[in-house]
Design a protein around this motif. Structure first.
Motif, PDB file in Angstrom:
ATOM      1  N   MET A   1       9.618   1.440   2.986  1.00  0.00           N
ATOM      2  CA  MET A   1       9.187   1.742   1.645  1.00  0.00           C
ATOM      3  C   MET A   1       7.772   2.311   1.727  1.00  0.00           C
ATOM      4  N   CYS A   2       7.482   3.282   0.852  1.00  0.00           N
ATOM      5  CA  CYS A   2       6.160   3.909   0.784  1.00  0.00           C
ATOM      6  C   CYS A   2       5.607   3.762  -0.630  1.00  0.00           C
ATOM      7  N   VAL A   3       4.305   3.569  -0.738  1.00  0.00           N
ATOM      8  CA  VAL A   3       3.623   3.474  -2.030  1.00  0.00           C
ATOM      9  C   VAL A   3       2.481   4.474  -2.036  1.00  0.00           C
ATOM     10  N   TRP A  16       9.801  -4.394   1.581  1.00  0.00           N
ATOM     11  CA  TRP A  16       9.909  -4.659   0.141  1.00  0.00           C
ATOM     12  C   TRP A  16       9.344  -6.020  -0.254  1.00  0.00           C
ATOM     13  N   VAL A  19       5.214  -6.470  -0.266  1.00  0.00           N
ATOM     14  CA  VAL A  19       4.305  -5.609  -1.035  1.00  0.00           C
ATOM     15  C   VAL A  19       3.760  -6.387  -2.233  1.00  0.00           C
ATOM     16  N   LEU A  24       1.837  -2.212  -6.474  1.00  0.00           N
ATOM     17  CA  LEU A  24       2.806  -1.408  -7.231  1.00  0.00           C
ATOM     18  C   LEU A  24       2.253  -1.006  -8.597  1.00  0.00           C
ATOM     19  N   ALA A  27      -0.129   1.856  -8.291  1.00  0.00           N
ATOM     20  CA  ALA A  27       0.405   3.047  -7.620  1.00  0.00           C
ATOM     21  C   ALA A  27       0.505   4.248  -8.553  1.00  0.00           C
ATOM     22  N   TRP A  30       5.447   8.638  -7.633  1.00  0.00           N
ATOM     23  CA  TRP A  30       5.746   9.237  -6.348  1.00  0.00           C
ATOM     24  C   TRP A  30       5.961  10.736  -6.460  1.00  0.00           C
ATOM     25  N   PHE A  83       7.192   3.633  -6.021  1.00  0.00           N
ATOM     26  CA  PHE A  83       7.465   3.570  -4.584  1.00  0.00           C
ATOM     27  C   PHE A  83       8.567   4.553  -4.210  1.00  0.00           C
ATOM     28  N   ARG A  85      11.778   4.740  -1.476  1.00  0.00           N
ATOM     29  CA  ARG A  85      12.592   4.059  -0.469  1.00  0.00           C
ATOM     30  C   ARG A  85      13.026   5.089   0.552  1.00  0.00           C
TER      31      ARG A  85
END
Length: 107
Positions: A1-3, A16, A19, A24, A27, A30, A83, A85
Motif C-alpha cells: 500500500m502507498c500513501v 494495511w 498505517v 491517512l 494524505a 492519490w 491510499f 493498493r
C-alpha cells in the motif's frame, strides 16, 4: 500500500494494518480527475464544510457518501482516495475515501 503525503512525497511498501489513521487523514488524494464534455462517468469536487475544502469524487455514489458524511455531526474528517493498493497479483487501485467520527456533536 502507498500513501501520498504531499504532491511529490509518498510512503510506499506500507502494510494495511500498520498505517496510522492520522497518516491517512493527512494524505493527499492519490489521483486527480479530468472533466470533459460527453464523459461517461460523473466526477468532480464537492465543497465540504467538515473539511473546509474541496473533496474530490469519482461517481454519483461517492458524491452521495460525501453528502451524508458532511451532514453527519459525528464525522470530523473526510478524505478522498488516501491510499493506493498495489502488489503482486493485485491490480493497482485507489481507495474511494472515508471519514473519521469523533464524539457526538463535535465539529
Amino acid at each position: 500500500m502507498c500513501v501520498r503525503l504531499a504532491e511529490d512525497e509518498a510512503s510506499e511498501g506500507l502494510v494495511w494494518g500498520s498505517v496510522p489513521l492520522e497518516m491517512l487523514y493527512a494524505a493527499e488524494p492519490w489521483r486527480t480527475f479530468r472533466w470533459y464534455a460527453g464523459q461517461k462517468h460523473y466526477s468532480g469536487s464537492y465543497w465540504s464544510s467538515t473539511q473546509s475544502d474541496h473533496v474530490i469524487y469519482e461517481s454519483r455514489l461517492e458524491l452521495a457518501r460525501l453528502l451524508y458524511a458532511d451532514f453527519d455531526r459525528d464525522v470530523t474528517a473526510i478524505v478522498a482516495q488516501p491510499f493506493l493498493r498495489a502488489g503482486a497479483g493485485l491490480r493497482r487501485s485507489a481507495g474511494d475515501g472515508g471519514g473519521r467520527a469523533g464524539p457526538a456533536g463535535r465539529r
